[in-house]
Motif scaffolding. Structure first.
Motif, short mmCIF file in Angstrom:
data_model
loop_
_atom_site.label_atom_id
_atom_site.label_comp_id
_atom_site.label_asym_id
_atom_site.label_seq_id
_atom_site.Cartn_x
_atom_site.Cartn_y
_atom_site.Cartn_z
N PRO A 80 0.80 -1.23 0.00
CA PRO A 80 0.00 0.00 0.00
C PRO A 80 0.83 1.27 0.00
O PRO A 80 0.34 2.34 -0.39
N ASP A 81 2.10 1.18 0.44
CA ASP A 81 2.95 2.37 0.48
C ASP A 81 3.63 2.63 -0.87
O ASP A 81 4.53 3.45 -0.98
N SER A 82 3.19 1.87 -1.91
CA SER A 82 3.67 2.04 -3.28
C SER A 82 5.09 1.53 -3.50
O SER A 82 5.63 1.68 -4.59
N GLN A 83 5.71 0.95 -2.49
CA GLN A 83 6.99 0.30 -2.72
C GLN A 83 6.77 -0.95 -3.57
O GLN A 83 5.70 -1.53 -3.58
N LYS A 84 7.80 -1.36 -4.28
CA LYS A 84 7.67 -2.50 -5.16
C LYS A 84 7.49 -3.79 -4.36
O LYS A 84 8.11 -3.98 -3.32
N SER A 85 6.66 -4.68 -4.87
CA SER A 85 6.54 -5.99 -4.28
C SER A 85 7.83 -6.78 -4.53
O SER A 85 8.62 -6.44 -5.41
N THR A 86 8.00 -7.83 -3.76
CA THR A 86 9.24 -8.58 -3.81
C THR A 86 9.11 -9.79 -4.73
O THR A 86 8.08 -10.48 -4.74
N LEU A 87 10.19 -10.05 -5.51
CA LEU A 87 10.24 -11.25 -6.34
C LEU A 87 10.72 -12.43 -5.50
O LEU A 87 11.72 -12.33 -4.79
N TYR A 88 10.00 -13.53 -5.58
CA TYR A 88 10.34 -14.72 -4.81
C TYR A 88 10.55 -15.91 -5.74
O TYR A 88 9.77 -16.13 -6.68
N GLU A 89 11.59 -16.68 -5.47
CA GLU A 89 11.76 -17.97 -6.12
C GLU A 89 10.91 -18.98 -5.35
O GLU A 89 11.08 -19.15 -4.14
N VAL A 90 9.98 -19.64 -6.03
CA VAL A 90 9.06 -20.55 -5.36
C VAL A 90 9.00 -21.89 -6.09
O VAL A 90 9.33 -22.00 -7.26
N VAL A 91 8.54 -22.88 -5.35
CA VAL A 91 8.25 -24.20 -5.91
C VAL A 91 6.75 -24.44 -5.75
O VAL A 91 6.19 -24.24 -4.66
N LEU A 92 6.09 -24.85 -6.83
CA LEU A 92 4.65 -25.11 -6.79
C LEU A 92 4.40 -26.48 -6.17
O LEU A 92 4.84 -27.51 -6.70
N GLU A 93 3.67 -26.49 -5.05
CA GLU A 93 3.39 -27.76 -4.37
C GLU A 93 2.03 -28.32 -4.73
O GLU A 93 1.86 -29.54 -4.84
N LYS A 94 1.02 -27.45 -4.88
CA LYS A 94 -0.30 -27.97 -5.24
C LYS A 94 -1.18 -26.86 -5.77
O LYS A 94 -1.00 -25.68 -5.45
N MET A 95 -2.15 -27.25 -6.60
CA MET A 95 -3.22 -26.39 -7.08
C MET A 95 -4.54 -27.05 -6.68
O MET A 95 -4.66 -28.27 -6.70
N PHE A 96 -5.54 -26.25 -6.32
CA PHE A 96 -6.80 -26.84 -5.87
C PHE A 96 -7.91 -25.80 -5.93
O PHE A 96 -7.67 -24.60 -6.01
N ASP A 97 -9.15 -26.28 -5.90
CA ASP A 97 -10.32 -25.43 -5.78
C ASP A 97 -10.58 -25.22 -4.29
O ASP A 97 -10.76 -26.18 -3.54
N GLY A 98 -10.58 -23.95 -3.87
CA GLY A 98 -10.49 -23.63 -2.45
C GLY A 98 -11.79 -23.59 -1.68
O GLY A 98 -12.02 -22.67 -0.89
N LYS A 99 -12.64 -24.58 -1.85
CA LYS A 99 -13.87 -24.64 -1.06
C LYS A 99 -13.62 -25.45 0.21
O LYS A 99 -13.01 -26.51 0.16
N PHE A 100 -14.11 -24.92 1.34
CA PHE A 100 -13.99 -25.64 2.60
C PHE A 100 -15.15 -25.28 3.50
O PHE A 100 -15.89 -24.33 3.23
N THR A 101 -15.33 -26.06 4.56
CA THR A 101 -16.44 -25.82 5.49
C THR A 101 -15.92 -25.70 6.90
O THR A 101 -14.82 -26.15 7.23
N GLU A 102 -16.72 -25.06 7.75
CA GLU A 102 -16.41 -24.90 9.17
C GLU A 102 -17.63 -25.30 9.96
O GLU A 102 -18.70 -24.70 9.80
#
Length: 491
Positions: free
Chosen positions: A361-383
């Motif tokens: 929000p302070d307009s500074q640049k976001s940071t670049l991160y080296e990441v590894v993709l572990e999983k993709m999913f449809d994010g429905k859940f219940t409580e």
């Protein structure tokens, strides 16, 4: 013939400092139900609607669900969106008229581009439609900014007594019981309202500890007075730039205005005389990070400036950047980032790639991160247990888990969902106890979910549109004097 009770509501916590307005799609992707679908969704939920359904059914009266629309907190509601919601609400009500009474579920901090007091407006339209003789009783969130118009348009409003809000079903039952007694001729609700020259700081609003704990205890004792039907301490929502922003008191009596005013006087005196206690000490990132190594794990860090439940995007990376360089600190964070999801979709599980994570929000640049993709999913859940908000079904949209070069876990979502449930992690085989630090983008609401596993809880005064120090915002409409903006206030 059984009394017919209409049930309806429009619920939104509107943040005036969020640039993007809340639109119709945010309601359609939120919780929007009509007619019988309302009962289907909420009959067994820890939501006030569930409590209302239970009481009306037990009383042998006919509950007539009309419409309920709720969107995740965000910017003020676009004028055309509010117009559509109101028109549909009234059209659905027309289908079931006439009714003998009405149970309503506003939030109390709704703001639209066309009506700053949105809840007061739709309640006043409802009152005009039903007439003065039809009882209108309902619930409000204690983060409401209560207006005189809300009071004039209803017979009684009852606020939740807990923050995090784990008593919503009980509050719905309490409101419905007041209505049932009135319809049976056993009592007549009369409410008085005190708008205080006080705005309680957001991080001081946890009701299980002081200063709120003693305040609620005092109110609980007063509520035992014969002739008192309900007492509500309304904390207020500091991120709505409206004239009614701030804390207030609602006392509902059995048709005894003198008694109601006497009780309100006592509560007002208590709150004003203790005003300094309600303006807490804010601690920044560096102050709190210095303490982490000495605390038992796991630690919950509450990212107050990016509080999704207060309207923030849930996408800032202040704490992400601060924790990543720390050795021997394994953290989890959830970030709303549809663009990152789109990039992740182009990769396979196990791929390494670069992502620009988060927003500043302070307009500074976001940071670049080296990441590894572990999983993709449809994010429905219940409580299934009582948690802040009282909802059962949640949807984060298309979501991903990535692990940073430092070995830390980031959940990315394409829909904004507040961190009200541990099922947000456990439903996707993430064990929260595996981490040293869990970052939740909230202030008090996540505590209901995380307190059972987190041995230390710290509120962090991060930058953003929900930062804890309300005096840093520029208001155009707030009333004066109002503590802590002005020191010289009187009860």
């Amino acid at each position: 013939m059984a009394k017919r009770i209409a049930l309806l509501g429009i619920t939104h916590e509107s943040n005036s400092f969020v640039k993007e307005p809340t639109k119709l799609e945010h309601f359609t992707k939120g919780h929007w139900f009509k007619a019988a679908d309302i009962r289907k969704e909420y009959a067994s939920a820890y939501h006030e609607i569930g409590g209302m359904i239970e009481v009306i059914d037990e009383a042998g009266m006919e509950l007539v669900p009309v419409m309920y629309a709720e969107a995740t907190p965000g910017g003020v509601i676009a004028a055309e969106t509010y117009q559509t919601l109101l028109e549909q609400l009234l059209a659905e009500l027309d289908k079931v008229m006439p009714v003998d009474a009405c149970l309503v579920v506003p939030h109390g901090a709704g703001v639209s581009e066309s009506f700053l007091d949105m809840d007061g407006h739709w309640l006043s339209v409802l009152r005009e439609k039903l007439g003065k003789e039809i009882p209108i009783i309902g619930t409000i969130d204690p983060h409401a900014n209560v207006s005189q118009l809300m009071m004039e348009s209803t017979d009684a409003l009852v606020a939740y007594k807990t923050n995090p809000h784990v008593d919503q079903r009980e509050t719905g039952k309490a409101a419905a019981q007041i209505l049932v007694k009135q319809l049976k001729g056993e009592s007549k609700a009369l409410q008085v309202f005190r708008q205080l020259p006080l705005a309680i700081s957001i991080e001081q609003q946890l009701t299980s500890v002081d200063p709120c704990k003693h305040l609620w205890s005092y109110a609980s004792e007063l509520s035992k007075t014969a002739g008192i039907l309900s007492i509500s301490i309304v904390l207020g929502f500091p991120y709505a730039d409206v004239v009614d922003m701030g804390s207030s008191i609602i006392v509902v009596s059995d048709n005894d205005i003198l008694l109601a005013n006497e009780i309100a006087d006592q509560l007002q005196e208590y709150m004003i005389s203790n005003k300094e206690k309600f303006n807490g000490i804010k601690q920044n990132i560096n102050q709190l990070l210095a303490t982490l190594s000495n605390l038992p794990k796991p630690i919950l860090l509450l990212d107050m400036g990016d509080n999704v439940g207060g309207g923030s995007n849930g996408d800032s990376n202040y704490l992400l950047d601060a924790l990543e360089p720390i050795e021997d600190c394994n953290y989890f964070i959830c970030i709303y980032d549809p663009l990152a999801i789109a990039i992740a979709e182009k990769h396979s599980i196990g791929d390494s790639f670069t992502l620009q994570l988060g927003n500043r929000p302070d307009s500074q640049k976001s940071t670049l991160y080296e990441v590894v993709l572990e999983k993709m999913f449809d994010g429905k859940f219940t409580e299934e247990t009582p948690r802040h908000g009282g909802q059962i079904n949640f949807d984060m949209g298309r979501s991903a888990i990535v692990v940073t070069k430092g070995g830390n876990t980031v959940m990315l979502t394409s829909l904004r969902v507040p961190p009200y449930s541990l099922s947000q992690l456990t439903s996707f085989n993430i064990n929260p106890t595996d981490f040293d630090v869990l970052i939740a983008k909230g202030v008090n609401a996540p505590i209901a979910a995380y307190k059972s596993i987190c041995k230390a809880i710290l509120q962090v005064n991060t930058p953003g549109v929900t930062q804890a120090d309300m005096t840093q915002f520029t208001y155009q409409n707030r009333r004066k004097p109002l503590f802590p903006f002005e020191e010289n206030i009187q009860s």
